[in-house]
Design a protein around this motif. Structure first.
Motif, PDB file in Angstrom:
ATOM      1  N   ARG A  12      40.471 -38.556  -2.535  1.00 56.89           N
ATOM      2  CA  ARG A  12      40.412 -39.049  -1.169  1.00 56.89           C
ATOM      3  C   ARG A  12      39.728 -40.408  -1.157  1.00 56.89           C
ATOM      4  NH1 ARG A  12      36.844 -34.836   1.422  1.00 56.89           N
ATOM      5  NH2 ARG A  12      37.434 -35.726   3.420  1.00 56.89           N
ATOM      6  N   THR A  13      40.157 -41.241  -0.242  1.00 60.01           N
ATOM      7  CA  THR A  13      39.531 -42.552  -0.082  1.00 60.01           C
ATOM      8  C   THR A  13      39.194 -42.752   1.389  1.00 60.01           C
ATOM      9  OG1 THR A  13      41.655 -43.669   0.232  1.00 60.01           O
ATOM     10  CG2 THR A  13      40.772 -43.586  -2.032  1.00 60.01           C
ATOM     11  N   TYR A  14      38.336 -43.719   1.632  1.00 64.35           N
ATOM     12  CA  TYR A  14      37.935 -44.038   2.993  1.00 64.35           C
ATOM     13  C   TYR A  14      37.823 -45.552   3.100  1.00 64.35           C
ATOM     14  CZ  TYR A  14      35.244 -44.372   7.274  1.00 64.35           C
ATOM     15  OH  TYR A  14      34.822 -44.696   8.531  1.00 64.35           O
ATOM     16  N   THR A  15      38.430 -46.122   4.125  1.00 62.43           N
ATOM     17  CA  THR A  15      38.313 -47.558   4.362  1.00 62.43           C
ATOM     18  C   THR A  15      37.163 -47.802   5.332  1.00 62.43           C
ATOM     19  OG1 THR A  15      40.680 -47.844   3.994  1.00 62.43           O
ATOM     20  CG2 THR A  15      39.535 -49.635   5.099  1.00 62.43           C
ATOM     21  N   VAL A  16      36.192 -48.594   4.876  1.00 67.07           N
ATOM     22  CA  VAL A  16      34.992 -48.861   5.666  1.00 67.07           C
ATOM     23  C   VAL A  16      35.354 -49.622   6.935  1.00 67.07           C
ATOM     24  CG1 VAL A  16      32.715 -49.970   5.647  1.00 67.07           C
ATOM     25  CG2 VAL A  16      33.625 -48.931   3.557  1.00 67.07           C
ATOM     26  N   ARG A  17      34.775 -49.192   8.043  1.00 66.71           N
ATOM     27  CA  ARG A  17      34.968 -49.854   9.335  1.00 66.71           C
ATOM     28  C   ARG A  17      33.681 -50.572   9.725  1.00 66.71           C
ATOM     29  NH1 ARG A  17      37.100 -44.431  10.806  1.00 66.71           N
ATOM     30  NH2 ARG A  17      39.345 -44.536  10.543  1.00 66.71           N
ATOM     31  N   LYS A  28      31.637 -38.126   8.404  1.00 68.35           N
ATOM     32  CA  LYS A  28      33.070 -38.050   8.716  1.00 68.35           C
ATOM     33  C   LYS A  28      33.830 -37.288   7.631  1.00 68.35           C
ATOM     34  CE  LYS A  28      33.102 -42.464  11.138  1.00 68.35           C
ATOM     35  NZ  LYS A  28      33.460 -43.875  11.054  1.00 68.35           N
ATOM     36  N   ALA A  29      33.464 -37.538   6.368  1.00 66.46           N
ATOM     37  CA  ALA A  29      34.221 -36.960   5.256  1.00 66.46           C
ATOM     38  C   ALA A  29      33.848 -35.513   4.968  1.00 66.46           C
ATOM     39  CB  ALA A  29      34.016 -37.807   3.997  1.00 66.46           C
ATOM     40  N   TYR A  30      32.552 -35.202   5.092  1.00 67.76           N
ATOM     41  CA  TYR A  30      32.063 -33.894   4.636  1.00 67.76           C
ATOM     42  C   TYR A  30      31.399 -33.062   5.734  1.00 67.76           C
ATOM     43  CZ  TYR A  30      32.591 -36.405   0.238  1.00 67.76           C
ATOM     44  OH  TYR A  30      33.078 -37.149  -0.805  1.00 67.76           O
ATOM     45  N   LEU A  59      36.581 -46.975  -0.354  1.00 75.07           N
ATOM     46  CA  LEU A  59      35.668 -46.178  -1.166  1.00 75.07           C
ATOM     47  C   LEU A  59      36.332 -44.894  -1.615  1.00 75.07           C
ATOM     48  CD1 LEU A  59      32.422 -46.469   0.998  1.00 75.07           C
ATOM     49  CD2 LEU A  59      33.218 -47.990  -0.814  1.00 75.07           C
ATOM     50  N   ARG A  60      36.015 -44.477  -2.828  1.00 73.55           N
ATOM     51  CA  ARG A  60      36.452 -43.156  -3.306  1.00 73.55           C
ATOM     52  C   ARG A  60      35.504 -42.115  -2.744  1.00 73.55           C
ATOM     53  NH1 ARG A  60      36.725 -46.558  -7.410  1.00 73.55           N
ATOM     54  NH2 ARG A  60      34.740 -45.937  -8.303  1.00 73.55           N
ATOM     55  N   LEU A  61      36.051 -41.003  -2.291  1.00 78.26           N
ATOM     56  CA  LEU A  61      35.226 -39.902  -1.793  1.00 78.26           C
ATOM     57  C   LEU A  61      35.218 -38.816  -2.845  1.00 78.26           C
ATOM     58  CD1 LEU A  61      36.421 -39.730   1.918  1.00 78.26           C
ATOM     59  CD2 LEU A  61      34.376 -40.813   1.013  1.00 78.26           C
ATOM     60  N   PRO A  62      34.075 -38.604  -3.507  1.00 75.33           N
ATOM     61  CA  PRO A  62      34.027 -37.615  -4.577  1.00 75.33           C
ATOM     62  C   PRO A  62      34.183 -36.206  -4.031  1.00 75.33           C
ATOM     63  CG  PRO A  62      31.819 -38.397  -4.039  1.00 75.33           C
ATOM     64  CD  PRO A  62      32.778 -39.235  -3.244  1.00 75.33           C
ATOM     65  N   THR A  63      34.659 -35.313  -4.877  1.00 74.16           N
ATOM     66  CA  THR A  63      34.733 -33.911  -4.502  1.00 74.16           C
ATOM     67  C   THR A  63      33.342 -33.310  -4.599  1.00 74.16           C
ATOM     68  OG1 THR A  63      36.985 -33.750  -5.328  1.00 74.16           O
ATOM     69  CG2 THR A  63      35.801 -31.688  -5.037  1.00 74.16           C
ATOM     70  N   ILE A  64      32.860 -32.752  -3.509  1.00 74.16           N
ATOM     71  CA  ILE A  64      31.524 -32.180  -3.458  1.00 74.16           C
ATOM     72  C   ILE A  64      31.635 -30.670  -3.694  1.00 74.16           C
ATOM     73  CG2 ILE A  64      29.471 -31.808  -2.043  1.00 74.16           C
ATOM     74  CD1 ILE A  64      29.899 -34.765  -2.632  1.00 74.16           C
TER      75      ILE A  64
END
Length: 66
Positions: A12-17, A28-30, A59-64
């Motif tokens: 998963r990735t996230y584009t910074v706003r 937001k992600a977790y 950004l890469r979103l690591p698997t938690i």
């Protein structure tokens, strides 16, 4: 309800706003702000510190682990 759980194989990735912080992205992600350090660690090549967070960075979103 809510979003489906992430598939482990898909990164998963996230584009910074504008105005985002690592804590906000973690929320937001977790669903919690406490994984901001994991996001930082996974993106050391892009952002050496939280102060370097910039809009439009992807950004890469690591698997938690649960």
């Amino acid at each position: 309800g809510g979003p489906p759980p992430p598939r482990p194989s898909a990164e998963r990735t996230y584009t910074v706003r504008p105005g985002d912080t690592l804590g906000a992205i973690s929320k937001k992600a977790y669903g919690t702000t406490r994984h901001w350090k994991a996001i930082l660690e996974a993106n050391k090549d892009v952002i050496p510190s939280e102060a370097k967070l910039r809009p439009k960075l992807v950004l890469r979103l690591p698997t938690i682990p649960r």
